[in-house]
Structures are given as structure tokens and as C-alpha cells.
Motif scaffolding. Sequence first.
Motif, PDB file in Angstrom:
ATOM      1  N   ALA A   1       6.542 -26.237  19.109  1.00  0.00           N
ATOM      2  CA  ALA A   1       6.685 -26.817  20.552  1.00  0.00           C
ATOM      3  C   ALA A   1       6.101 -25.734  21.467  1.00  0.00           C
ATOM      4  N   ILE A   2       6.684 -24.343  21.275  1.00  0.00           N
ATOM      5  CA  ILE A   2       6.202 -23.424  21.905  1.00  0.00           C
ATOM      6  C   ILE A   2       4.756 -22.870  21.718  1.00  0.00           C
ATOM      7  N   ASP A   3       4.134 -23.226  20.634  1.00  0.00           N
ATOM      8  CA  ASP A   3       2.822 -23.154  20.495  1.00  0.00           C
ATOM      9  C   ASP A   3       2.088 -24.249  20.936  1.00  0.00           C
ATOM     10  N   LEU A   4       2.500 -25.410  21.171  1.00  0.00           N
ATOM     11  CA  LEU A   4       1.658 -26.597  21.816  1.00  0.00           C
ATOM     12  C   LEU A   4       2.017 -26.328  23.243  1.00  0.00           C
ATOM     13  N   LYS A   5       3.058 -25.766  23.892  1.00  0.00           N
ATOM     14  CA  LYS A   5       2.978 -25.857  25.439  1.00  0.00           C
ATOM     15  C   LYS A   5       1.905 -24.566  25.670  1.00  0.00           C
ATOM     16  N   LYS A   6       2.033 -23.319  24.942  1.00  0.00           N
ATOM     17  CA  LYS A   6       1.035 -22.221  25.064  1.00  0.00           C
ATOM     18  C   LYS A   6      -0.403 -22.902  25.015  1.00  0.00           C
ATOM     19  N   ALA A   7      -0.602 -23.788  24.254  1.00  0.00           N
ATOM     20  CA  ALA A   7      -2.116 -24.189  24.018  1.00  0.00           C
ATOM     21  C   ALA A   7      -2.268 -24.909  25.074  1.00  0.00           C
ATOM     22  N   GLN A   8      -1.439 -25.849  25.688  1.00  0.00           N
ATOM     23  CA  GLN A   8      -1.610 -26.592  26.840  1.00  0.00           C
ATOM     24  C   GLN A   8      -2.038 -25.939  27.809  1.00  0.00           C
ATOM     25  N   GLU A   9      -1.173 -24.854  28.225  1.00  0.00           N
ATOM     26  CA  GLU A   9      -1.447 -23.863  29.444  1.00  0.00           C
ATOM     27  C   GLU A   9      -2.754 -23.175  29.429  1.00  0.00           C
ATOM     28  N   GLU A  10      -3.147 -22.832  28.018  1.00  0.00           N
ATOM     29  CA  GLU A  10      -4.272 -22.176  28.133  1.00  0.00           C
ATOM     30  C   GLU A  10      -5.591 -22.988  28.358  1.00  0.00           C
ATOM     31  N   ARG A  11      -5.329 -24.601  27.747  1.00  0.00           N
ATOM     32  CA  ARG A  11      -6.387 -25.533  28.170  1.00  0.00           C
ATOM     33  C   ARG A  11      -6.330 -26.011  29.643  1.00  0.00           C
ATOM     34  N   ASP A  12      -5.189 -25.906  30.225  1.00  0.00           N
ATOM     35  CA  ASP A  12      -5.384 -26.248  31.761  1.00  0.00           C
ATOM     36  C   ASP A  12      -5.902 -25.217  32.574  1.00  0.00           C
ATOM     37  N   ALA A  13      -5.757 -23.568  32.021  1.00  0.00           N
ATOM     38  CA  ALA A  13      -6.217 -22.594  32.757  1.00  0.00           C
ATOM     39  C   ALA A  13      -7.841 -22.564  32.385  1.00  0.00           C
ATOM     40  N   ALA A  14      -8.155 -22.862  31.201  1.00  0.00           N
ATOM     41  CA  ALA A  14      -9.807 -22.816  30.935  1.00  0.00           C
ATOM     42  C   ALA A  14     -10.656 -24.141  31.756  1.00  0.00           C
ATOM     43  N   ILE A  15      -9.667 -25.302  32.019  1.00  0.00           N
ATOM     44  CA  ILE A  15     -10.186 -26.222  32.793  1.00  0.00           C
ATOM     45  C   ILE A  15     -10.452 -25.883  34.214  1.00  0.00           C
TER      46      ILE A  15
END
Length: 242
Positions: free
Chosen positions: A46-60
Motif C-alpha cells: 500500500a505504501i509503495d502504491l501510494k508512492k508510485a501514484q504520487e510519482e505518477r502525478d508529479a510526472a504528469i
Amino acid sequence: MKKTNGQLAITLVSLFLGIILAIQFKTVNKTVGEGVLPTQRAQQLAIDLKKAQEERDAAIKALDEAENKIKQYEKGEADNNVYAENLYKDLEKYRILAGYVDLEGPGIVLEIQEPPADVQFGIEYSIVDDLDLILQTISVLNAAEAEAISINDQRYTAFTEIERAGDHIEVNGVSINSPIVIKAIGNPETLESALSIKRGIVWTLKYYDYNVHLAKEKNIRIPKYRKLIEFVYSQPVEEETN
């Protein structure tokens, strides 16, 4: 002899106790492995997923900012040169055709919800089982000259893949579930008529007990295509000069 028998009895009892302790130790390890460890693993995922989503949003966000800067530079150059202005207009046109621009305008919204489960026979099915109906809908909208199409806010382009993946559908590599919301920009009357024609898409969906809602809208927003396409094997054909 009695001493020997006593030692043998003690040995057997010790061996028996050792076996019992080994079994209990193994049982405890198994219980911990099936209880605590999976919980810890789920928390970590769950922590890794949240981190990946935040990185995705930042990249977008960074991509959007970069695209806006490029657009400003291009527009600035175009304002200073007629030739550059024409090139800029052509570039914008091809970006729109490729799906790399957010668009808005009049059109239709088609919402497809799952049919109710068959209580009598215990049968439950979904749009995932009728993926061809979505493909037919896209085909009909294209034939009706839709200028832009999206499926659950995923832009449909010539490179879009729509496929079944387990119990859900993937569009542009993104998982989507019911309800399926298809938006199309174009002449609202033409698009609605194309979908509502007798024995057409809407009729077919209702025939299979899907809950369908089709509406004309004055302004629809369709997001741009996010994936970058790189041509590895293709190259432009040079025109031959006589």
C-alpha cells in the motif's frame, strides 16, 4: 538391567518431547507466516502504491508544465513570423488529429451500467464479457464523424488498445470498470441518431439488459492521449524526383 531400562525410558521420553516441541515450533512459524507477514506485506505494498501514484502525478504535472512552455515558445515565434505561424497552425492540427491536445465541444455522453444479476439462475455477467459492444460503439461513432472519443476519460486514438484483462478492461494500458462512460465530440444530433438507430448499439445494449443512458451535451471535455509513441521500424518514404 534396571538402570539400562531407566536410561532407555528417559531417552524415549526426551525424544518424544523433542518431536512435540519441533511440531509446535513449526506450527507457530506457519501461523505467523500466514498472519503477520502477509499483513506487513500488504501494508508495504500500500505504501509503495501510494508512492508510485504520487510519482505518477508529479510526472504528469511536470509534463504538462513542459508542454505549456513549449507551446508558449512556439506561439511566440509564430507571432513574429508569418511562415512560422503557418507551421504552428499545421502543428496544432496534427496534434489534434494524433490526440495530443485536450479538446472540448458539443457531443454525446453514453453511460453503460452492468445488467442486474439473474436471481433465478444465479447468472451474473458484465460488459467485460461483451467487449465487442464497446468496439462496435467506437466504430459507429467514428462512422458518424466524431472528432474526439474517450472511454472513462481515456482518449481513443489510432494507437489505443482495448482489451480484456481478467475481470476488467484495459484502455491505453489503464484498468477501467463499470460504469463505462463513452464521450464523443461532434454533431450531437448525428452522433445520437447513429447510436439510437433501430437495432443499433443502444437497442442491442438494452436487449442484453444493460442500463443505458444517452445524452446530448453542449460542452464535453475530452483529455489528451498520454502515451508517447516512438517509431522504431517505420520511416518516411522519400519522394522520388524526376
